[in-house]
Design an enzyme around this catalytic site. Structure first.
Site, PDB file in Angstrom:
ATOM      1  N   LYS A  79      -7.804   1.068  19.872  1.00 51.49           N
ATOM      2  CA  LYS A  79      -8.099  -0.322  20.232  1.00 51.49           C
ATOM      3  C   LYS A  79      -6.950  -1.208  19.761  1.00 51.49           C
ATOM      4  CE  LYS A  79     -11.823  -3.772  19.781  1.00 51.49           C
ATOM      5  NZ  LYS A  79     -13.077  -4.112  19.060  1.00 51.49           N
ATOM      6  N   SER A 154     -16.790  -5.689  22.226  1.00 54.92           N
ATOM      7  CA  SER A 154     -15.433  -5.988  22.579  1.00 54.92           C
ATOM      8  C   SER A 154     -14.552  -4.755  22.811  1.00 54.92           C
ATOM      9  CB  SER A 154     -14.790  -6.840  21.476  1.00 54.92           C
ATOM     10  OG  SER A 154     -14.678  -6.101  20.282  1.00 54.92           O
ATOM     11  N   SER A 178     -19.580  -4.136  18.672  1.00 57.28           N
ATOM     12  CA  SER A 178     -18.414  -3.927  19.546  1.00 57.28           C
ATOM     13  C   SER A 178     -18.025  -2.475  19.776  1.00 57.28           C
ATOM     14  CB  SER A 178     -17.201  -4.670  18.985  1.00 57.28           C
ATOM     15  OG  SER A 178     -17.305  -6.038  19.287  1.00 57.28           O
TER      16      SER A 178
END
Lengths: 491, 95
Positions: A79, A154, A178
Site C-alpha cells: 500500500k 482505504s 481499511s
C-alpha cells in the site's frame, strides 16, 4: 498451471521442489499485470524491472546452494502509505506525488530481509481516508468482481490486486476498517493485528492511536505466514509491544470444538443488508457443525464507536497532517508572497476535499469550547467501548460479525455523501477503538455474485485464536474453489 | 451544535487551509451532518469514566538519548521543493 492462482504456501512448495523458479513466478505476475491492470487500476507505481532483477539474483542464490529465506522470490504488493526506500510513496495524494522515501518502514525492512519481492505500490484513498479508494488523487481502482463497483477502502488497491491475482499477497493499513472492509468486498482474507503487534515506523501517520499495518492474502495460511514476517516489537515505534516470537501457523488446523463464539446482535441489525445477514446466519450454523458453541448476545458498541472514531481519528489526523507545509518535502504552491501564504496555499492545493474535510472536523473538535463536548467525551466513550469488549471476552473466545454492511457498491454511489461513506465502517471501527485484532474472510456471495465477508474479532494479542477459527471455516467452506472474480462490467 | 460560517472560516484558518467561497456552504453542511451524528457520544453518561488515549497501557517508554547518524542526508534534500546548497529554501521570515 496458472502460477498467479497459487497461494504463497503453494508457491513456496513449488520453489522448494524446483518445479518453479523465482523468475518464472515474477514473469507470470508481470504477464498477469499487463493483462489485468488496465482494467483494475490497482497500482500507483510499478517496479517490474527491478522485481525481475531481484528474482534473477534469488535464482542464482538458489542455484549456488546459498541459505535463503523460505519466502525468497515470492512477490508482494505494498500500500502506498508504507515507506519504501528510493521508491515513490505518495499516499495517493498530490501532496506527496513526487515524494521518494529516504528510508524503509520497519515492515519493509522485514519484507526485504526475507527477500520477498516488491512488485509495486498500491492505490488507496488519499492519506487512507475513505472506504472506496475513490478519494485517490491518481485513479479509481475497480473491483475485479464487477468493474463498475468500488474495491472498498482505504486499501482498495491491495485488496483488488490480491483478488485479481496481480500479487499473491499485499500489505495494507487499517485505521477504522481499511483492510477488513476492502478484503470483504473483494473476496480475500484481510487481517488487522492487535494495536502494537506490528511497527508503525515509516508508515505515513493518519490517526496514530488507531493505525495498524496488516495483511491481504488469498487464504488464512498465507495470512499467518505474512504475520510471522511483520510482527514484532520495534524500538522505533514506542507503541509496539514485545509478545515474544510466535509462529502463527502453529494454531492452524487445531480443533475449535467447545470454543465459544459470541455474535453481537447489534452488528447485524438495522442498516445491514439482508443477504449479508443471511451469510452470517449460515456461518453461525457452520461453526455449530464444527463443534463451536455459538450464541447471540448484546454488545451495543457499533454506532457509538463510529461516532467516537470520527472525532478521534479526525483530531489525530488534523495534528498528524500539520507537517505538510510545503517546506521540507511534498507539494509547494507557486502562488505565495510570504511563508504563511506558502504553507496555506500549498496545503489547500495539495490536499483533496475529503482530507481537508477531516482536518477541519479534527481542528473543530480540538478547538477551545468544543474540546470537552467532543474530544474528551469521545475519549471517555473509548473507555466505555473497551469495558464492553472486556466484558464480552470474559464470556466468549471470539466474536463473529459481518465485515461490511453491504457488498461492493457502485463507483460514485457514495462519494458525494461523506456521512453515508462513513457508515461503511460501522462493523469495523469498534475493533480499532479498542485496539483488538480482527480478520475478515469470505463467507459467500450475494445474488449478484459479489463476495460477502465476515469478521472474527479476538481479544488483544489473540491472533492465534482468530486465525484458527478462520482457518476451520475456510477449510469447511472452500470459498476460493467455488467462486472467482469475473472482471465483468455491471452485474 | 450549530456551526456558523464565521466559525468554519476561523477553523480553516487555524488549520492553515483556504476554503473557496463557493464551497463554504458544502463544507458547512457536511460538517454539520457529521457533528450531528457524532453527537451520539453526548447521549452517553460517561462522566465517571477515565479517558482512554491509546489502546495499550499508558506508560512512558524510555530509551537512551543517543545520537545516531543518518547517513543519507542527500535523499532528504532531494525531496525539498526548493533548496540551496544543503539547505531548504523558504521565503524571508523576518522583515
Amino acid at each position: 498451471m496458472d502460477i498467479t492462482e497459487l497461494t504463497v504456501h503453494e508457491l513456496q512448495q513449488k520453489l522448494k521442489n524446483k518445479e518453479l523458479t523465482a523468475v518464472q513466478i515474477v514473469k507470470a505476475y508481470i504477464d498477469r499485470i499487463n493483462e489485468k491492470e488496465p482494467k483494475v487500476d490497482a497500482f500507483i507505481t510499478l517496479q517490474l524491472e527491478e522485481a525481475l532483477k531481484k528474482a534473477e539474483e534469488i535464482d542464482s542464490k538458489i542455484a549456488n546452494g546459498e541459505d535463503i529465506s523460505s519466502l525468497a522470490g515470492i512477490p508482494i504488493g505494498i500500500k502506498d502509505n508504507i515507506c519504501t526506500k528510493g521508491v515513490k510513496t505518495t499516499c495517493a495524494s498530490k501532496m506527496l506525488e513526487n515524494f521518494i522515501a529516504p528510508y524503509d518502514a520497519t515492515v519493509m525492512e522485514k519484507i526485504n530481509a526475507e527477500e520477498i519481492i516488491d512488485l509495486g505500490k498500491l492505490n488507496m484513498d488519499e492519506f487512507a481516508m475513505g472506504s472506496s479508494t475513490e478519494y485517490s488523487y491518481f485513479k479509481k481502482t475497480k473491483n475485479p468482481w464487477d468493474l463498475t463497483r468500488i474495491p472498498g477502502g482505504s486499501s482498495g488497491g491491495p485488496a483488488a490486486a490480491v483478488a485479481a491475482n496481480l500479487v499473491p499477497w499485499a500489505l495494507g493499513t487499517d485505521t477504522g476498517g481499511s483492510i477488513r472492509q476492502p478484503a470483504a468486498v473483494c473476496g480475500v482474507v484481510g487481517l488487522k493485528p492487535t494495536y502494537g503487534l506490528v511497527s508503525r515506523y515509516g508508515v505515513v501517520a493518519f490517526a496514530s492511536s488507531l493505525d495498524q499495518v496488516g495483511t491481504f492474502t488469498k487464504d488464512v495460511e498465507d495470512c499467518a505466514k505474512l504475520l510471522n514476517v511483520i510482527a514484532g516489537r520495534d524500538e522505533k515505534d514506542t507503541t509496539s509491544v514485545d509478545v515474544g516470537k510466535k509462529d502463527y501457523t502453529q494454531s492452524l488446523g487445531k480443533e475449535i470444538k467447545g470454543l465459544k463464539i459470541g455474535v453481537p446482535k447489534e452488528f447485524y441489525g438495522e442498516g445491514i443488508n439482508q443477504e449479508v445477514k443471511n451469510a452470517i446466519l449460515n456461518a453461525m450454523e457452520e461453526y455449530k457443525k464444527l463443534g463451536a458453541e455459538v450464541e447471540e448476545f448484546s454488545l451495543d458498541v457499533a454506532e457509538l464507536s463510529l461516532a467516537t472514531y470520527y472525532i478521534i481519528a479526525c483530531a489525530e489526523a488534523s495534528s498528524n497532517l500539520g507537517r505538510y507545509d510545503g517546506i521540507r518535502y511534498g507539494y509547494r504552491t507557486k502562488n505565495y508572497n510570504n511563508v504563511r501564504e506558502l504553507m496555506k496555499n500549498s496545503r489547500s492545493e495539495g490536499f483533496g476535499e475529503e482530507v481537508k474535510r477531516r482536518i477541519i472536523l479534527g481542528t473543530y473538535v480540538l478547538s477551545s469550547g468544543y474540546y470537552d463536548a467532543y474530544y474528551k467525551k469521545a475519549q471517555q466513550v473509548r473507555t466505555l467501548v473497551n469495558n464492553k469488549f472486556n466484558e464480552a471476552f470474559k464470556k466468549y473466545d471470539v466474536l463473529l460479525t459481518p465485515t461490511s454492511p453491504t457488498t461492493a457498491f457502485k463507483l460514485g454511489e457514495k462519494s458525494t455523501n461523506p456521512l453515508e461513506m462513513y457508515l461503511s465502517d460501522i462493523c469495523t471501527v469498534s475493533v480499532n477503538i479498542a485496539g483488538l485484532p480482527g480478520i475478515s474472510i469470505p463467507c459467500g456471495v450475494d445474488s449478484k455474485g459479489l463476495p460477502i465477508g465476515m469478521q472474527l474479532i479476538g481479544n488483544k494479542f489473540s491472533e492465534e485464536t482468530i486465525l484458527k477459527v478462520a482457518y476451520a471455516y475456510e477449510k469447511q467452506t472452500k470459498f476460493r474453489e467455488n467462486y472467482k472474480p469475473t472482471f465483468k462490467e455491471g452485474v | 451544535m450549530q456551526v456558523s460560517r464565521e466559525e468554519i472560516l476561523h477553523i480553516a484558518d487555524l488549520a492553515d487551509l483556504n476554503i473557496e467561497e463557493e464551497k463554504i456552504d458544502k463544507y458547512l453542511l457536511n460538517l454539520q451532518d457529521i457533528l450531528n451524528f457524532a453527537n451520539i457520544v453526548n447521549k452517553q453518561d460517561v462522566s465517571n469514566l477515565e479517558i482512554t488515549i491509546g489502546s495499550n497501557e499508558a506508560k512512558n517508554v524510555f530509551r537512551k538519548d543517543e545520537v545516531k547518524v543518518f547517513e543519507n542526508t542527500e535523499s532528504l534534500l532531494e525531496n525539498a521543493p526548493k533548496k540551496e546548497q544543503n539547505m531548504f529554501k523558504i521565503p524571508k521570515v523576518i522583515n
